[in-house]
Scaffold this active site. Structure first.
Site, PDB file in Angstrom:
ATOM      1  N   TYR A  55      13.694  -5.543   4.875  1.00  0.00           N
ATOM      2  CA  TYR A  55      12.466  -5.394   5.665  1.00  0.00           C
ATOM      3  C   TYR A  55      12.761  -5.115   7.144  1.00  0.00           C
ATOM      4  O   TYR A  55      11.969  -4.453   7.816  1.00  0.00           O
ATOM      5  CB  TYR A  55      11.524  -6.590   5.442  1.00  0.00           C
ATOM      6  N   GLN A  90      -2.608  -0.788   0.296  1.00  0.00           N
ATOM      7  CA  GLN A  90      -1.442  -1.446  -0.304  1.00  0.00           C
ATOM      8  C   GLN A  90      -0.252  -1.371   0.648  1.00  0.00           C
ATOM      9  O   GLN A  90       0.778  -1.975   0.410  1.00  0.00           O
ATOM     10  CB  GLN A  90      -1.064  -0.750  -1.610  1.00  0.00           C
ATOM     11  N   VAL A  92       2.260  -1.742   3.814  1.00  0.00           N
ATOM     12  CA  VAL A  92       2.628  -2.828   4.717  1.00  0.00           C
ATOM     13  C   VAL A  92       2.872  -2.289   6.126  1.00  0.00           C
ATOM     14  O   VAL A  92       3.152  -3.057   7.037  1.00  0.00           O
ATOM     15  CB  VAL A  92       3.857  -3.609   4.175  1.00  0.00           C
ATOM     16  N   ASP A  93       2.768  -0.979   6.300  1.00  0.00           N
ATOM     17  CA  ASP A  93       2.892  -0.426   7.660  1.00  0.00           C
ATOM     18  C   ASP A  93       1.595  -0.661   8.435  1.00  0.00           C
ATOM     19  O   ASP A  93       0.586  -1.101   7.878  1.00  0.00           O
ATOM     20  CB  ASP A  93       3.274   1.076   7.610  1.00  0.00           C
ATOM     21  N   HIS A 108      -0.827  -6.057   0.271  1.00  0.00           N
ATOM     22  CA  HIS A 108       0.566  -6.421  -0.024  1.00  0.00           C
ATOM     23  C   HIS A 108       1.316  -6.953   1.193  1.00  0.00           C
ATOM     24  O   HIS A 108       2.540  -6.957   1.201  1.00  0.00           O
ATOM     25  CB  HIS A 108       1.300  -5.209  -0.637  1.00  0.00           C
ATOM     26  N   GLY A 176      -3.346   8.658  -2.133  1.00  0.00           N
ATOM     27  CA  GLY A 176      -1.890   8.501  -2.153  1.00  0.00           C
ATOM     28  C   GLY A 176      -1.367   7.251  -2.817  1.00  0.00           C
ATOM     29  O   GLY A 176      -0.539   6.548  -2.235  1.00  0.00           O
ATOM     30  N   THR A 177      -1.832   6.988  -4.005  1.00  0.00           N
ATOM     31  CA  THR A 177      -1.239   5.872  -4.754  1.00  0.00           C
ATOM     32  C   THR A 177      -1.050   6.298  -6.200  1.00  0.00           C
ATOM     33  O   THR A 177      -1.884   7.017  -6.763  1.00  0.00           O
ATOM     34  CB  THR A 177      -2.089   4.581  -4.680  1.00  0.00           C
ATOM     35  N   SER A 178       0.057   5.830  -6.796  1.00  0.00           N
ATOM     36  CA  SER A 178       0.332   6.174  -8.193  1.00  0.00           C
ATOM     37  C   SER A 178      -0.468   5.289  -9.143  1.00  0.00           C
ATOM     38  O   SER A 178      -0.377   5.443 -10.358  1.00  0.00           O
ATOM     39  CB  SER A 178       1.830   6.012  -8.470  1.00  0.00           C
TER      40      SER A 178
HETATM   41  P1  OAD Z   1       3.863   5.072  -5.043  1.00  0.00           P
HETATM   42  O1  OAD Z   1       5.170   5.493  -4.470  1.00  0.00           O
HETATM   43  O2  OAD Z   1       3.879   4.412  -6.371  1.00  0.00           O
HETATM   44  O3  OAD Z   1       2.908   6.334  -5.160  1.00  0.00           O
HETATM   45  C1  OAD Z   1       2.787   7.226  -4.090  1.00  0.00           C
HETATM   46  C2  OAD Z   1       1.687   8.210  -4.394  1.00  0.00           C
HETATM   47  O4  OAD Z   1       1.516   9.012  -3.224  1.00  0.00           O
HETATM   48  C3  OAD Z   1       1.983   9.172  -5.551  1.00  0.00           C
HETATM   49  O5  OAD Z   1       0.844   9.245  -6.410  1.00  0.00           O
HETATM   50  C4  OAD Z   1       2.245  10.496  -4.855  1.00  0.00           C
HETATM   51  O6  OAD Z   1       1.818  11.626  -5.636  1.00  0.00           O
HETATM   52  C5  OAD Z   1       1.385  10.348  -3.619  1.00  0.00           C
HETATM   53  N1  OAD Z   1       1.782  11.188  -2.466  1.00  0.00           N
HETATM   54  C6  OAD Z   1       2.998  11.651  -2.119  1.00  0.00           C
HETATM   55  N2  OAD Z   1       2.921  12.371  -0.985  1.00  0.00           N
HETATM   56  C7  OAD Z   1       1.611  12.365  -0.601  1.00  0.00           C
HETATM   57  C8  OAD Z   1       0.874  12.922   0.500  1.00  0.00           C
HETATM   58  N3  OAD Z   1       1.464  13.643   1.452  1.00  0.00           N
HETATM   59  N4  OAD Z   1      -0.443  12.698   0.538  1.00  0.00           N
HETATM   60  C9  OAD Z   1      -1.086  11.962  -0.423  1.00  0.00           C
HETATM   61  N5  OAD Z   1      -0.443  11.431  -1.465  1.00  0.00           N
HETATM   62  C10 OAD Z   1       0.881  11.613  -1.559  1.00  0.00           C
HETATM   63  O7  OAD Z   1       3.144   4.166  -3.927  1.00  0.00           O
HETATM   64  P2  OAD Z   1       1.959   3.111  -4.124  1.00  0.00           P
HETATM   65  O8  OAD Z   1       1.052   3.525  -5.219  1.00  0.00           O
HETATM   66  O9  OAD Z   1       1.388   2.890  -2.774  1.00  0.00           O
HETATM   67  O10 OAD Z   1       4.262  -2.820  -3.168  1.00  0.00           O
HETATM   68  O11 OAD Z   1       2.757   1.837  -4.562  1.00  0.00           O
HETATM   69  C11 OAD Z   1       2.082   0.634  -4.789  1.00  0.00           C
HETATM   70  C12 OAD Z   1       2.958  -0.555  -4.448  1.00  0.00           C
HETATM   71  O12 OAD Z   1       4.198  -0.443  -5.133  1.00  0.00           O
HETATM   72  C13 OAD Z   1       3.358  -0.620  -2.997  1.00  0.00           C
HETATM   73  O13 OAD Z   1       2.375  -1.232  -2.181  1.00  0.00           O
HETATM   74  C14 OAD Z   1       4.615  -1.441  -3.023  1.00  0.00           C
HETATM   75  C15 OAD Z   1       5.261  -0.874  -4.255  1.00  0.00           C
HETATM   76  O14 OAD Z   1       6.068  -1.711  -4.961  1.00  0.00           O
HETATM   77  C16 OAD Z   1       5.029  -3.762  -2.574  1.00  0.00           C
HETATM   78  O15 OAD Z   1       6.084  -3.520  -2.004  1.00  0.00           O
HETATM   79  C17 OAD Z   1       4.499  -5.144  -2.664  1.00  0.00           C
END
Ligand code: OAD
Length: 236
Positions: A55, A90, A92-93, A108, A176-178
């Site tokens: 971190y 989600q 942390v920034d 998170h 932007g979340t998977s």
């Molecule tokens: P992921 O890395 O799982 O997913 C990122 C998403 O962002 C994907 O669907 C990409 O297609 C999309 N993406 C990539 N570039 C992009 C852009 N320029 N604009 C928009 N979307 C874009 O990240 P999260 O879903 O945020 O938790 O992950 C969820 C949690 O998993 C995080 O909060 C973290 C991690 O483990 C903790 O650390 C507690």
């Protein structure tokens, strides 16, 4: 006139264009670090120094990046008297806050905070010239401190408030979340049946059956501009 309630639910993708790596894309963080060692309760118990250093590195990187146009447009929308805007993230920034968003709920945790290992409600802010933490670090109350991060296998204290916000939304915007991590991924199913949902992501996850869903298959900055046009048209 009643304000349109817009709730954003953002993930790593909203910060990608600022230069912050996502987790699950190619070359994402979880491809380069053993996730259960650096981001789980078990990993922290086994090797707290490694977790602190992970971190510390995230904070060093955070100081080098800036909010992007997507963060800024979200903050700008909140200034518009037609809208009542809330952000659930989600991430942390602190890029939403640095872009000017005031109503941000972190699911998170937050990189720029640390918390007591004995009392999860005892939280301290870090300043930009004091970002390096170690297992020896003590809070002002004498407690050993840990990153203010919700590790895997820990509860998500803010999810109840987030579910309430989602249920009140007229427009729910996922960026932007998977949608791989619960309970955050389930928020999209907490909205009312008549709520309009937009999902901005260049590579969106398969969300299954969700009513009133429009996918905007774009990066966050481009997708936010498209969303602004849609909202403008809607509220004329
Ligand atoms: P992921 O890395 O799982 O997913 C990122 C998403 O962002 C994907 O669907 C990409 O297609 C999309 N993406 C990539 N570039 C992009 C852009 N320029 N604009 C928009 N979307 C874009 O990240 P999260 O879903 O945020 O938790 O992950 C969820 C949690 O998993 C995080 O909060 C973290 C991690 O483990 C903790 O650390 C507690």
């Amino acid at each position: 006139m009643k304000k349109l309630k817009i709730v954003f639910s953002t993930g790593a993708g909203v910060s990608a264009e600022s230069g912050v790596k996502t987790f699950r894309d190619a070359d994402g963080l979880w491809e380069n670090y053993p996730v259960m060692q650096v981001a789980s309760a078990e990993g922290f118990a086994a090797d707290p120094a490694l977790v602190h250093e992970f971190y510390n590195a995230r904070r060093r990187q955070l100081l080098e990046v800036e909010p992007n146009e997507a963060h800024r447009l979200i903050a700008e929308l909140a200034e518009d008297p037609r809208f009542d805007v809330k952000v659930i993230t989600q991430n942390v920034d602190d890029l939403h806050e640095r872009a000017g968003s005031k109503d941000v709920l972190h699911l998170h945790g937050e990189l720029m905070k640390i918390r007591s290992v004995k009392d999860e409600d005892y939280i301290e802010d870090l300043s930009v010239d004091d970002i390096e933490t170690t297992p020896e670090r003590r809070g002002r109350n004498g407690h050993p401190m840990r990153p203010h991060i919700v590790f895997f296998n820990e509860a998500v204290p803010n999810i109840t408030v987030a579910m309430q916000l989602a249920a009140e939304a007229d427009v729910f915007v996922v960026i932007g979340t998977s949608l791989a991590v619960y309970p955050a991924a389930g928020l999209i199913r907490c909205v009312r049946r008549d709520t309009k949902i937009y999902y901005i992501d260049p590579n969106p996850a398969n969300v299954g059956m969700v009513e009133n869903l429009t996918i905007i298959r774009e990066k966050a900055t481009v997708g936010m501009k498209k969303l602004m046009d849609i909202l403008d048209a809607k509220s004329q």
